[in-house]
Design a protein around this motif. Structure first.
Motif, PDB file in Angstrom:
ATOM      1  N   GLN A 101     132.711  -4.430  75.126  1.00 62.34           N
ATOM      2  CA  GLN A 101     133.077  -5.506  76.513  1.00 62.34           C
ATOM      3  C   GLN A 101     131.856  -6.318  76.610  1.00 62.34           C
ATOM      4  O   GLN A 101     130.740  -5.746  76.782  1.00 62.34           O
ATOM      5  N   PRO A 118     134.380 -10.419  81.917  1.00 66.82           N
ATOM      6  CA  PRO A 118     134.262 -10.231  80.415  1.00 66.82           C
ATOM      7  C   PRO A 118     134.690 -11.304  79.808  1.00 66.82           C
ATOM      8  O   PRO A 118     135.768 -11.992  79.899  1.00 66.82           O
ATOM      9  N   HIS A 152     137.523  -3.011  83.868  1.00 71.93           N
ATOM     10  CA  HIS A 152     137.785  -2.974  82.420  1.00 71.93           C
ATOM     11  C   HIS A 152     137.286  -1.656  81.820  1.00 71.93           C
ATOM     12  O   HIS A 152     137.812  -1.302  80.717  1.00 71.93           O
ATOM     13  N   HIS A 153     136.280  -1.164  82.311  1.00 72.46           N
ATOM     14  CA  HIS A 153     135.853   0.121  81.926  1.00 72.46           C
ATOM     15  C   HIS A 153     137.062   1.266  82.443  1.00 72.46           C
ATOM     16  O   HIS A 153     137.252   2.121  81.337  1.00 72.46           O
ATOM     17  N   VAL A 185     129.811  -9.120  78.537  1.00 68.97           N
ATOM     18  CA  VAL A 185     129.895  -9.705  79.970  1.00 68.97           C
ATOM     19  C   VAL A 185     128.748 -10.424  80.345  1.00 68.97           C
ATOM     20  O   VAL A 185     127.767 -10.016  80.378  1.00 68.97           O
ATOM     21  N   TYR A 217     126.444 -11.880  82.723  1.00 71.24           N
ATOM     22  CA  TYR A 217     126.394 -11.543  84.247  1.00 71.24           C
ATOM     23  C   TYR A 217     125.024 -12.461  84.684  1.00 71.24           C
ATOM     24  O   TYR A 217     123.977 -12.438  84.217  1.00 71.24           O
ATOM     25  N   HIS A 236     136.005  -6.870  88.319  1.00 72.58           N
ATOM     26  CA  HIS A 236     134.812  -6.381  88.097  1.00 72.58           C
ATOM     27  C   HIS A 236     134.777  -5.476  86.753  1.00 72.58           C
ATOM     28  O   HIS A 236     135.848  -5.000  86.446  1.00 72.58           O
ATOM     29  N   LYS A 237     133.697  -5.526  86.145  1.00 74.38           N
ATOM     30  CA  LYS A 237     133.735  -4.965  84.634  1.00 74.38           C
ATOM     31  C   LYS A 237     133.819  -3.396  85.057  1.00 74.38           C
ATOM     32  O   LYS A 237     134.587  -2.874  84.026  1.00 74.38           O
ATOM     33  N   GLY A 269     129.958 -11.622  85.793  1.00 75.78           N
ATOM     34  CA  GLY A 269     130.298 -10.287  85.591  1.00 75.78           C
ATOM     35  C   GLY A 269     131.877 -10.169  84.935  1.00 75.78           C
ATOM     36  O   GLY A 269     132.442  -9.317  85.220  1.00 75.78           O
ATOM     37  N   SER A 271     132.624   0.925  91.692  1.00 70.89           N
ATOM     38  CA  SER A 271     132.723   1.079  90.215  1.00 70.89           C
ATOM     39  C   SER A 271     133.350   2.295  89.947  1.00 70.89           C
ATOM     40  O   SER A 271     134.178   2.481  88.915  1.00 70.89           O
ATOM     41  N   VAL A 329     136.829  -8.118  75.494  1.00 76.39           N
ATOM     42  CA  VAL A 329     137.074  -6.809  75.899  1.00 76.39           C
ATOM     43  C   VAL A 329     137.355  -5.971  74.544  1.00 76.39           C
ATOM     44  O   VAL A 329     137.811  -6.606  73.565  1.00 76.39           O
TER      45      VAL A 329
END
Length: 656
Positions: free
Chosen positions: A591, A600, A266-267, A593, A595, A262-263, A598, A238, A603
């Motif tokens: 976002q 999104p 997007h972060h 999500v 899960y 994976h989120k 996971g 991450s 966003v």
């Protein structure tokens, strides 16, 4: 404790020469210090050598005569240079040390021919310096088996220094003997606390500015995984993804990314201020499995957005689907686009030909790997591999230090060091065993007559069937729809009755993850549990299918701009508990999500449609337990944070 075995294969086309060489080397091994268990055996053809190396994972090195015969025939009518065999061995097992035996008269010619190849050294055949050769081979294996950081950490702990520094438990002294928390000390063990140290210990180097044992360990990892540079990360992939994004992207830069990422990816978009071009993943609606982005869609996006700075894809996916990466990376590089591959679930691939090419071998500029997911590292321990020829280490280091803790967990760093060592020294052997167990498990599950393993053709969505997508066989997806159980009930039965915990599930499948730690005993216990459940002969039931995820809608504003707006909370349902029409057309500030998996559904900056709202509410009302990250409850009413009209008016809309 078992001792290591390190086999060395001698390859020469004359039986008498092979016998003489192996006898001499085994004699040296017998009389000299041999902690790694070096033994020598020989073969007389290149093809025989490849067969032996493929079958036996205990081989650590090869000694190749510089003038061998054909891989295909052994009638000595066609000669083959050592160069061809070096290529074949390196393609199959790149971790092996390779030495060439040469004639003194041809020394310059052979060394020049092999100068750019993966060769570790040369021996002059006429010298027959068995003890000298043995010492060189022993030293090479010793170098590969080094764990600089772990060794330094262990040595420091055994010094038993008094701790007048952080952390506060002071080598466990605050817990040891306590009537309230001594059980925690006993549970974790003494060394867990003694190895939990401070950056004040100079001999353990600094993760934020490595110049000693951490730097050495990272160099060994780079060589092992085929990277120019490797960096250890102690907050998982991450953080690794975010660091790379902030290194390569500045506010407004375009990037192409798999919606399936994976989120954390997007972060990273939010943190970097980049302008994302989202690529919709393919979806297998029958099983609720997300596939790869169609190759055609990737190529079209590259052509339509040649000004993009970055392309990021996930390979392999959570369910084991692998992209055909070489042509994709080649197309991206042709437009000057950097390629990042999230290999969180595929960090072992370098060490067995069944899983290659890896992202780096396919030409990726960056690869991030969750070493803790599939190798023997502690949770959160990951690696960042860099092959970018334009890598800016200063900018990367500044971004790395922005995310990394100034108080890293040293046991995690040590576990990365050890995981690399194990992968290099016995990864091929362990992965061969894992592949065999995966094959046996698949065969066993067929025998239940109720449960079914989904193969590649079952998992592939229709639109990617011609994309040369491959399946990682260590991810086993089980169709349980004929068992009479829901996935929740099935997992409960496995856990409560048979002490088995699985990786994940959809509405009609569960996923089993095989690793280098999977044993035949575990496979037998799982098979026994499945057979017992199958023999209960429950009538199949209709399984409640969760709603299909809506396609990605328009991105109206940069995700960063939308995320940092104050926004307002708007209910997802009206007073009659129907979808709130007041949300339609609004822009999400968060976002959202579901899960698992996971991925999104919304966003920041994305327009909310009736289809997306219906999808989210359908998930929340379904029988399947799904976490909904980003949804806020006002009492029992779910709400979403969206931009106010005033905020939206102040932001610059994105141009198509």
């Amino acid at each position: 404790m078992s001792k290591p075995v390190s086999k060395v294969l001698v390859i020469n086309d004359e039986k008498m020469v092979v016998r003489s060489l192996t006898n001499g080397l085994n004699g040296a091994a017998k009389h000299l210090d041999n902690p790694f268990g070096l033994t020598f055996s020989g073969v007389t053809s290149a093809q025989e050598a490849l067969n032996v190396l493929a079958a036996d994972g205990d081989y650590q090195a090869v000694m190749i005569d510089d003038n061998l015969y054909s891989l295909e025939d052994q009638d000595k009518t066609q000669q083959q240079s050592a160069l061809d065999l070096v290529h074949c061995i390196h393609a199959m097992r790149p971790e092996l040390s390779i030495y060439i035996m040469i004639d003194e008269a041809r020394q310059d010619e052979v060394v020049e021919a092999l100068f750019n190849e993966t060769v570790d050294g040369y021996f002059c055949r006429e010298e027959r310096d068995y003890r000298g050769w043995y010492r060189i081979l022993h030293a090479q294996i010793q170098e590969r088996a080094r764990t600089p950081f772990y060794d330094a950490l262990r040595d420091y702990v055994l010094m038993a220094k008094d701790a007048w520094h952080t952390p506060g438990h002071s080598s466990g002294d605050s817990l040891r003997g306590s009537p309230w928390v001594n059980d925690f000390h006993e549970f974790l063990g003494e060394h867990a606390f003694r190895a939990d140290l401070s950056v004040s210990v100079d001999m353990l180097d600094s993760l934020l500015d490595p110049k000693g044992v951490i730097e050495e360990s990272q160099k060994l990892a780079a060589k092992a995984f085929g990277a120019r540079r490797t960096f250890f990360a102690t907050n998982g992939t991450s953080t690794a993804n975010k660091v790379i994004f902030q290194t390569l992207l500045t506010p407004g830069d375009k990037l192409l990314l798999d919606r399936n990422c994976h989120k954390s990816v997007h972060h990273g978009v939010v943190l970097s201020g980049a302008h994302p071009i989202y690529l919709n993943s393919s979806v297998n609606k029958k099983y609720g499995v997300f596939g790869t982005v169609p190759k055609k869609a990737i190529f079209e996006a590259i052509e339509q957005h040649p000004d993009a700075k970055v392309l990021i894809l996930t390979s392999c996916t959570y369910d084991g689907l692998r992209y055909d990466l070489p042509p994709i990376i080649q197309a991206a590089h042709a437009k000057g686009i950097k390629v990042i591959i999230d290999e969180a679930w595929y960090g072992f691939a370098q060490f067995h030909p069944a899983f290659r090419p890896t992202a780096l071998e396919a030409g990726a500029d960056y690869a991030t790997q969750s070493t803790h997911k599939v190798l023997s590292a502690l949770s959160q321990s990951s690696m960042i591999h860099v092959n970018d020829p334009e890598f800016d280490e200063h900018i990367f280091r500044e971004n790395f230090n922005m995310h990394a803790s100034t108080s890293p967990q040293y046991s995690m760093i040590a576990s990365l060091d050890v995981a690399r060592k194990q992968a290099v020294m016995e990864g091929y052997k362990l992965l061969s065993r894992t592949l065999e167990l995966a094959r046996e498990l698949r065969e066993s599950i067929k025998e239940t007559g109720v449960f079914r393993v989904l193969e590649l053709e079952d998992l592939l969505p229709e639109e990617v069937r011609n994309d040369n997508v491959q399946l990682d066989p260590t991810k086993v997806t089980l169709d349980i729809s004929q068992s009479g159980y829901t996935t929740d009930e099935f997992q409960h039965e496995l856990f409560e009755r048979y002490n088995i915990q699985v990786e994940k599930s959809t509405f009609n499948t569960v996923t089993l993850l095989l690793t280098i730690g999977t044993t035949r005993s575990k496979v037998s216990r799982l098979y026994d549990a499945l057979m017992r459940l199958a023999r209960e002969k429950r009538a199949p039931r209709r399984l409640y299918r969760v709603p299909d995820i809506a396609e990605f809608t328009a991105l109206r504003y940069l995700p960063r701009d939308a995320y940092y707006a104050a926004g307002e909370m708007v209910p997802m349902i009206d007073e009659d508990e129907r979808p709130n029409p007041g949300l339609i057309g609004r822009v999400s500030a968060d976002q959202i999500v579901p899960y698992p998996p996971g991925i999104p559904a919304l966003v920041p900056g994305q327009v909310i449609t009736a289809e997306i709202l219906q999808f989210l509410l359908g998930l929340m009302r379904s029988h399947k337990r799904t976490e909904m990250h980003g949804v806020v409850f006002d009492g029992y009413v779910p709400t979403l944070r969206v931009l106010t009209e005033e905020e939206a008016a102040q932001l610059k809309p994105l141009s198509e």
